[in-house]
Write a protein that holds these residues in place. Structure first.
Motif, mmCIF file in Angstrom:
data_model
loop_
_atom_site.group_PDB
_atom_site.id
_atom_site.type_symbol
_atom_site.label_atom_id
_atom_site.label_comp_id
_atom_site.label_asym_id
_atom_site.label_seq_id
_atom_site.Cartn_x
_atom_site.Cartn_y
_atom_site.Cartn_z
ATOM 1 N N LEU A 1 0.826 -1.207 0.000
ATOM 2 C CA LEU A 1 0.000 0.000 0.000
ATOM 3 C C LEU A 1 0.865 1.265 0.000
ATOM 4 N N SER A 2 1.899 1.239 0.800
ATOM 5 C CA SER A 2 2.745 2.439 0.906
ATOM 6 C C SER A 2 3.408 2.759 -0.431
ATOM 7 N N VAL B 1 1.401 10.709 -2.793
ATOM 8 C CA VAL B 1 1.856 11.486 -1.635
ATOM 9 C C VAL B 1 2.902 12.511 -2.071
ATOM 10 N N ALA C 1 1.200 15.256 -3.876
ATOM 11 C CA ALA C 1 0.130 15.908 -3.109
ATOM 12 C C ALA C 1 0.456 17.350 -2.716
ATOM 13 N N PRO C 2 1.658 17.651 -2.193
ATOM 14 C CA PRO C 2 1.911 19.052 -1.821
ATOM 15 C C PRO C 2 1.750 20.000 -3.006
ATOM 16 N N ILE D 1 -1.940 20.311 -3.789
ATOM 17 C CA ILE D 1 -2.630 21.105 -2.755
ATOM 18 C C ILE D 1 -2.312 22.590 -2.927
ATOM 19 N N LEU E 1 -20.893 42.289 -4.036
ATOM 20 C CA LEU E 1 -19.925 42.533 -2.958
ATOM 21 C C LEU E 1 -19.370 43.953 -3.084
ATOM 22 N N ILE F 1 -18.495 44.461 2.813
ATOM 23 C CA ILE F 1 -17.111 44.028 2.834
ATOM 24 C C ILE F 1 -16.773 43.275 4.127
ATOM 25 N N HIS F 2 -17.337 43.713 5.239
ATOM 26 C CA HIS F 2 -17.043 43.057 6.513
ATOM 27 C C HIS F 2 -17.911 41.818 6.693
ATOM 28 N N TYR F 3 -19.133 41.903 6.204
ATOM 29 C CA TYR F 3 -20.062 40.768 6.328
ATOM 30 C C TYR F 3 -20.285 40.203 4.925
ATOM 31 N N TRP F 4 -19.201 39.761 4.308
ATOM 32 C CA TRP F 4 -19.269 39.392 2.898
ATOM 33 C C TRP F 4 -20.124 38.173 2.635
ATOM 34 N N TYR G 1 -8.355 46.874 -11.031
ATOM 35 C CA TYR G 1 -7.885 47.197 -9.669
ATOM 36 C C TYR G 1 -8.651 48.403 -9.110
ATOM 37 N N PHE H 1 -16.133 44.895 -5.497
ATOM 38 C CA PHE H 1 -15.414 43.668 -5.831
ATOM 39 C C PHE H 1 -16.223 42.782 -6.775
ATOM 40 N N ARG I 1 5.152 3.822 6.357
ATOM 41 C CA ARG I 1 4.081 4.025 5.407
ATOM 42 C C ARG I 1 3.500 5.444 5.528
ATOM 43 N N ILE J 1 3.880 15.946 4.979
ATOM 44 C CA ILE J 1 2.958 16.938 4.397
ATOM 45 C C ILE J 1 2.265 17.738 5.496
ATOM 46 N N ASP K 1 -10.689 44.725 7.187
ATOM 47 C CA ASP K 1 -12.146 44.754 7.198
ATOM 48 C C ASP K 1 -12.702 43.450 6.638
ATOM 49 N N PHE K 2 -12.115 42.996 5.544
ATOM 50 C CA PHE K 2 -12.595 41.805 4.841
ATOM 51 C C PHE K 2 -12.258 40.523 5.604
ATOM 52 N N THR L 1 -19.276 50.143 6.098
ATOM 53 C CA THR L 1 -18.905 48.724 6.130
ATOM 54 C C THR L 1 -19.431 48.020 7.384
#
Lengths: 325, 442
Positions: free
Chosen positions: A29-30, A37, A40-41, A44, A65, A70-73, A284, A293, B4, B11, B87-88, B109
């Motif tokens: 298995l390994s 594995v 994976a990094p 991810i 948005l 903005i604070h309570y997105w 921007y 946004f 194993r 990770i 804020d965000f 906000t």
């Protein structure tokens, strides 16, 4: 030979039916997990750094948005394609400004990509031969690419100052009276193009020089014996042989230039002259100055779709061309 | 068996520090007493200077209350984005400084603590503040989410020696006198101009537009917060501003490129400009540039000879810095104590003296440091001739759009093109449309 082969083929199904199938020994298995594995990094981090922000950007483009959320997105209302409608409504102020920015960006990209390619090619041809000090020049030519973008652009911004800048001082030495403004008004566009070409051409130089060194010298010798001029050799040997390099180089420089943010932002700040309103800066401003946004993300998604389609068409054309050849 | 899982462990070890870094940015109580975090704006000539000034202030605060303040001085170019991110993300400090023109934007906000009656009482009550400064602490009719910290106003700085050499006895009081004096002080051959401006600074331009518009009887928004950038009064106001370069030729064309906020004061300090109209804090910048306090005078900003109908003798917007508390602070009591301390008479005197700004509490003005003619001029302008910039959530956009429009017009004027009324009308009309679109009124 062929008869025995036929017999073997005829026997095979029976043997498979009558004899127990021998399975190859199952790895531990390994050992089976190890490849996953190890990657994976990377997977991810690719997901966290690239895919996730892209998905979040698409999600944000579908909600309202603004600074009010903005604070309570998480409470921002779902508004479907409204942001896209605003961005694409060319009779509205936001849509027409986006179109203007798009056209400026297209012109900027074409000029910078062409300028960088021409300079890069000239330098690569120059330094492809054998002469004393060649390596020194190669290193020197890579300096603009090796320097941080911010340093390059801020240096240009000093050089482009009207009264104290090196560019106008040079024009003054050439007896050009009343030198122009470079950082305000319509010349801002040309300032941006100059700066970007200076930043980009070493990359083209690097790619093209590497490509040139793969072309066998006997091709040029044969062409020379046949009486082909240097220009003819360039057109019929160099350019076709560099095609694979150029396909990648032009695509990469196109994508980088179209997305360029550093050059206009460092030269002009968050309020560029209309002549220098590149798309990335335009987005921007909508996001970080106007705090909208949702609209900024919708514009980003439209930019993403445009670049994706252009890349697909571009690669499709060259792939088809390659197969035809 | 252990082998194993070795890669998996590796990770996890890689990812855990990242997850740990995603913890709360808020301060915690420490063994030695409560600790709060504070984001300060850059008020002095450098961040190092501010660090020095505030180190003493937080030490005094700790001596008085036992509360530790971890502070961070943030440059103005970064502060707005840092606040936005805080804020965000919720990774915010307990207390922070904001530009007072941002007060309505940040209030919208809903991330900041409203200074209602109870919170206002906790910091010493509303009545201690200068009324004009307090007026710029949030949208009209709403509970403010910030209180004033440092007061600033525009004023006319003039070079005493240059005025003396030109035979001008006193600073101009009206725009006619201003133009007359400026022409007398202008000599392009030696690179000397009557006035210096920061023509590519959208913030400075927006402030000029606000002041001149008020003087002409105009406004940037009507009572329903609909933009009126292209009104006849505003066109007149902006025409005068661009005429400084194109018609009167008393401001250098190179000024159209200035945007850092330090270039025009630099010209003033080096005798390249005889006058500038700048804010209070410029005094320390001029002294850093080598000017002595006795080298320059400070006078009120000129007004029209006769105010047109509806015109007001406004000489500055209510400029200044406010202090706010993030609503979700875990240290509300300590944060309120800190705001009370920073707005106390003693600290206001100390800090404003060091930053050459104006106190925002009334009783600090009794200190002799604020009795100099220069500081009294600023005080008079702030108290009697200042009005808040439009207190709308989209104030930032307003500055970008209006300031950007002026930047284009000044660039055209500096290039030698005549900028006539129709050019200004067209530019302001475009700006008005953009602002309307930003407000969703398109």
């Amino acid at each position: 030979m062929s008869a025995s082969k036929t017999m073997v083929q005829a026997e095979t199904p029976e043997r498979m039916a009558t004899q127990p199938r021998k399975r190859p020994p199952r790895p531990q298995l390994s050992k089976r997990l190890a490849p996953y594995v190890f990657i994976a990094p990377a997977v991810i981090f690719e997901f966290i750094i690239h895919i996730l922000p892209m998905l979040v950007g698409i999600a944000i483009s579908l909600i309202g948005l603004t600074l009010f959320y903005i604070h309570y997105w998480t409470q921002a209302p779902f508004i479907g394609l409204q942001n896209y409608k605003v961005a694409l409504n060319l009779s509205g102020a936001a849509g027409s400004a986006l179109l203007h920015s798009f056209l400026i960006t297209v012109a900027y990209t074409v000029l910078v990509v062409c300028g960088a390619w021409v300079l890069g090619m000239a330098a690569a041809l120059l330094l492809n031969g054998n002469f004393r000090g060649r390596n020194w020049f190669r290193t020197l030519f890579l300096i603009p690419f090796a320097m941080p973008a911010y340093i390059v652009v801020i240096t240009w911004s000093f050089m482009l100052q009207k009264d104290n800048g090196a560019v106008n001082a040079l024009l003054g030495d050439l007896h050009i009276t009343n030198p122009p403004f470079w950082l305000v008004g319509t010349n801002a566009f040309w300032s941006m193009v100059m700066t970007a070409i200076w930043r980009s051409w070493p990359l083209a130089f690097l790619f093209l020089l590497a490509g040139l060194q793969t072309i066998p010298s006997d091709m040029y010798e044969a062409a020379s014996l046949d009486g082909a001029s240097k220009w003819r050799q360039f057109l019929t040997i160099t350019l076709p042989m560099l095609k694979p390099v150029n396909v990648v180089l032009l695509l990469v420089t196109f994508l980088w230039t179209f997305n360029d943010f550093n050059t206009p932002f460092v030269l002009f700040g968050a309020a560029p002259p209309p002549a220098a309103d590149l798309l990335s800066l335009h987005i921007y401003v909508n996001s970080f100055i106007n705090w909208n946004f949702g609209l900024g993300s919708a514009m980003s998604v439209l930019l993403l779709i445009f670049l994706f389609l252009v890349s697909l068409v571009y690669l499709g054309i060259f792939q088809a061309g390659g197969e035809a050849e | 068996m252990a082998k194993r899982f070795l890669p998996l462990v590796a990770i996890l070890l890689l990812i855990l520090p990242l997850l740990a870094a995603c913890g709360s940015g808020q301060s915690q109580s420490t063994g030695g007493g409560e600790t709060i975090t504070y984001w300060a704006s850059n008020q002095g000539p450098s961040i190092a200077y501010d660090n020095h000034v505030l180190s003493q202030a937080v030490k005094d605060f700790k001596d008085q209350t036992g509360i530790t303040v971890k502070f961070n001085v943030i440059s103005w170019t970064d502060l707005f984005n840092r606040i936005l991110t805080a804020d965000f993300s919720g990774q915010n400090p307990d207390v922070l400084n904001i530009g007072n023109t941002w007060s309505a934007t940040l209030q919208a906000t809903r991330a900041f603590l409203p200074f209602d009656q109870a919170n206002m009482d906790a910091i010493g009550g509303k009545s201690k503040f200068l009324a004009t400064s307090l007026a710029a602490s949030g949208a009209a009719g709403q509970v403010p989410t910030s209180v004033p910290l440092y007061g600033l106003s525009y004023a006319l700085f003039y070079n005493k020696a240059m005025f003396r050499e030109a035979g001008i006895k006193s600073p101009p009081k009206t725009w006619s006198e201003f133009i007359q004096d400026a022409k007398q002080l202008t000599n392009p051959k030696i690179g000397q101009w009557g006035v210096g401006i920061e023509g590519a600074s959208i913030t400075e331009n927006a402030h000029w537009a606000f002041i001149l518009s008020n003087q002409q009887g105009g406004s940037l928004f009507d009572q329903n917060n609909v933009p009126t950038f292209d009104s006849a009064q505003n066109v007149r106001a902006i025409q005068f501003f661009t005429d400084l370069i194109s018609k009167y030729k008393v401001a250098g064309p190179q000024d159209a490129e200035y945007s850092t906020g330090t270039q025009a004061p630099g010209d003033f300090a080096n005798r390249k400009a005889a006058m500038i109209i700048f804010q209070t804090g410029t005094i320390s910048a001029l002294e850093s540039d080598g000017m002595k306090a006795s080298d320059f005078g400070v006078a009120q900003v000129p007004v029209p000879d006769v105010l047109p109908p509806g015109g007001k003798a406004i000489e500055s917007h209510v400029a200044g810095i406010n202090i706010s508390i993030f609503k979700d602070t875990q240290h509300l009591s300590a944060a309120l104590k800190f705001v009370k301390f920073m707005t106390s008479r003693a600290e206001q005197v100390k800090l404003n003296k060091l930053y050459t700004s104006l106190p925002v509490v009334k009783d600090a003005y009794s200190d002799p440091a604020f009795n100099s003619p220069e500081m009294q001029t600023f005080e008079t302008i702030l108290a009697q001739h200042a009005a808040p910039m439009p207190l709308i959530p989209q104030e930032g956009q307003m500055e970008t759009v209006m300031g950007g429009a002026l930047k284009q017009l000044l660039a055209a004027a500096a290039s030698g093109k005549p900028v006539n009324t129709s050019d200004i009308e067209a530019q302001l009309s475009d700006a008005n449309q953009t602002m309307k679109a930003d407000l969703g009124l398109d």
